[in-house]
Design a protein around this motif. Structure first.
Motif, PDB file in Angstrom:
ATOM      1  N   LYS A   1       0.829  -1.210   0.000  1.00 58.83           N
ATOM      2  CA  LYS A   1       0.000   0.000   0.000  1.00 58.83           C
ATOM      3  C   LYS A   1       0.866   1.264   0.000  1.00 58.83           C
ATOM      4  CE  LYS A   1      -3.363   2.358   2.937  1.00 58.83           C
ATOM      5  NZ  LYS A   1      -4.123   2.271   4.176  1.00 58.83           N
ATOM      6  N   TYR A   2       1.987   1.205   0.704  1.00 65.31           N
ATOM      7  CA  TYR A   2       2.847   2.382   0.815  1.00 65.31           C
ATOM      8  C   TYR A   2       3.943   2.448  -0.237  1.00 65.31           C
ATOM      9  CZ  TYR A   2       0.390   3.456   5.050  1.00 65.31           C
ATOM     10  OH  TYR A   2      -0.599   3.770   5.934  1.00 65.31           O
ATOM     11  N   ASP A   3       4.451   1.285  -0.654  1.00 66.70           N
ATOM     12  CA  ASP A   3       5.530   1.293  -1.656  1.00 66.70           C
ATOM     13  C   ASP A   3       5.632  -0.081  -2.304  1.00 66.70           C
ATOM     14  OD1 ASP A   3       7.806   1.549  -3.199  1.00 66.70           O
ATOM     15  OD2 ASP A   3       9.028   2.423  -1.606  1.00 66.70           O
ATOM     16  N   ILE A   4       5.029  -0.250  -3.454  1.00 65.19           N
ATOM     17  CA  ILE A   4       4.994  -1.537  -4.148  1.00 65.19           C
ATOM     18  C   ILE A   4       6.397  -2.071  -4.452  1.00 65.19           C
ATOM     19  CG2 ILE A   4       4.805  -0.593  -6.496  1.00 65.19           C
ATOM     20  CD1 ILE A   4       2.848  -3.620  -5.149  1.00 65.19           C
ATOM     21  N   ASP A   5       7.352  -1.171  -4.625  1.00 62.68           N
ATOM     22  CA  ASP A   5       8.726  -1.603  -4.919  1.00 62.68           C
ATOM     23  C   ASP A   5       9.390  -2.293  -3.731  1.00 62.68           C
ATOM     24  OD1 ASP A   5       8.586  -0.629  -7.520  1.00 62.68           O
ATOM     25  OD2 ASP A   5       9.354   1.346  -6.938  1.00 62.68           O
ATOM     26  N   MET A   6       8.807  -2.205  -2.559  1.00 63.74           N
ATOM     27  CA  MET A   6       9.384  -2.829  -1.365  1.00 63.74           C
ATOM     28  C   MET A   6       8.898  -4.265  -1.154  1.00 63.74           C
ATOM     29  SD  MET A   6      11.609  -0.871  -0.185  1.00 63.74           S
ATOM     30  CE  MET A   6      11.946  -1.857   1.263  1.00 63.74           C
ATOM     31  N   ILE A   7       7.963  -4.729  -1.975  1.00 63.72           N
ATOM     32  CA  ILE A   7       7.431  -6.085  -1.782  1.00 63.72           C
ATOM     33  C   ILE A   7       8.513  -7.148  -1.927  1.00 63.72           C
ATOM     34  CG2 ILE A   7       5.915  -7.844  -2.813  1.00 63.72           C
ATOM     35  CD1 ILE A   7       4.502  -5.927  -0.990  1.00 63.72           C
ATOM     36  N   LEU A   8       9.281  -7.116  -2.996  1.00 63.88           N
ATOM     37  CA  LEU A   8      10.306  -8.146  -3.199  1.00 63.88           C
ATOM     38  C   LEU A   8      11.344  -8.146  -2.074  1.00 63.88           C
ATOM     39  CD1 LEU A   8      11.292 -10.489  -4.850  1.00 63.88           C
ATOM     40  CD2 LEU A   8      12.535  -8.887  -6.300  1.00 63.88           C
ATOM     41  N   PRO A   9      11.913  -6.998  -1.680  1.00 71.15           N
ATOM     42  CA  PRO A   9      12.848  -7.023  -0.553  1.00 71.15           C
ATOM     43  C   PRO A   9      12.192  -7.529   0.731  1.00 71.15           C
ATOM     44  CG  PRO A   9      13.046  -4.940  -1.719  1.00 71.15           C
ATOM     45  CD  PRO A   9      11.870  -5.671  -2.313  1.00 71.15           C
ATOM     46  N   TRP A  10      10.941  -7.179   0.927  1.00 76.52           N
ATOM     47  CA  TRP A  10      10.229  -7.625   2.139  1.00 76.52           C
ATOM     48  C   TRP A  10      10.075  -9.143   2.131  1.00 76.52           C
ATOM     49  CZ3 TRP A  10       9.343  -5.360   6.540  1.00 76.52           C
ATOM     50  CH2 TRP A  10       8.430  -5.911   7.416  1.00 76.52           C
ATOM     51  N   LEU A  11       9.671  -9.710   0.995  1.00 75.48           N
ATOM     52  CA  LEU A  11       9.525 -11.164   0.886  1.00 75.48           C
ATOM     53  C   LEU A  11      10.868 -11.869   1.023  1.00 75.48           C
ATOM     54  CD1 LEU A  11       6.868 -11.386  -1.956  1.00 75.48           C
ATOM     55  CD2 LEU A  11       6.524 -11.801   0.496  1.00 75.48           C
ATOM     56  N   GLU A  12      11.928 -11.270   0.508  1.00 76.35           N
ATOM     57  CA  GLU A  12      13.266 -11.849   0.665  1.00 76.35           C
ATOM     58  C   GLU A  12      13.673 -11.884   2.140  1.00 76.35           C
ATOM     59  OE1 GLU A  12      15.562  -9.406  -1.991  1.00 76.35           O
ATOM     60  OE2 GLU A  12      15.143 -10.700  -3.705  1.00 76.35           O
TER      61      GLU A  12
END
Length: 80
Positions: free
Chosen positions: A55-66
Motif C-alpha cells: 500500500k505504501y511502496d509496491i517496490d518494497m514487496i520483493l525485498p520484504w519477501l526476501e
C-alpha cells in the motif's frame, strides 16, 4: 505435524505480521522445535503486513519477501 502455520502479532490480536515484528520470542520458539525434533515445514502467514507494505511502496514487496525468506532460513538453521 507436517507444517506449522506461523506469524507474529502484538500479543492481543491475530495480525499476521512477519516474524520479529511483534511480541513472539522466536528464539524460544526455535529452541522448542529443536528440542521436539521438528523437521518439517514452516508456513509464514504474513499477508496482512505484506499488503500494508504494498500500500505504501509496491517496490518494497520483493525485498520484504526476501527478508521473510531469510528469516525462515535462519529459523531452519536454529531448529536443525
Amino acid at each position: 505435524i507436517k507444517c506449522l502455520h506461523i506469524h507474529d502479532n502484538n500479543g492481543s490480536s491475530d495480525q499476521h505480521r512477519a516474524p520479529m515484528t511483534g511480541t513472539i520470542d522466536w528464539n524460544r520458539f526455535c529452541c522448542a522445535l529443536k528440542s521436539a525434533g521438528y523437521e518439517h515445514d514452516l508456513s509464514f502467514e504474513t499477508f496482512a503486513q505484506t499488503n500494508l507494505v504494498a500500500k505504501y511502496d509496491i517496490d518494497m514487496i520483493l525485498p520484504w519477501l526476501e527478508l521473510i525468506y531469510k528469516t525462515g532460513e535462519s529459523f531452519r538453521k536454529k531448529i536443525n
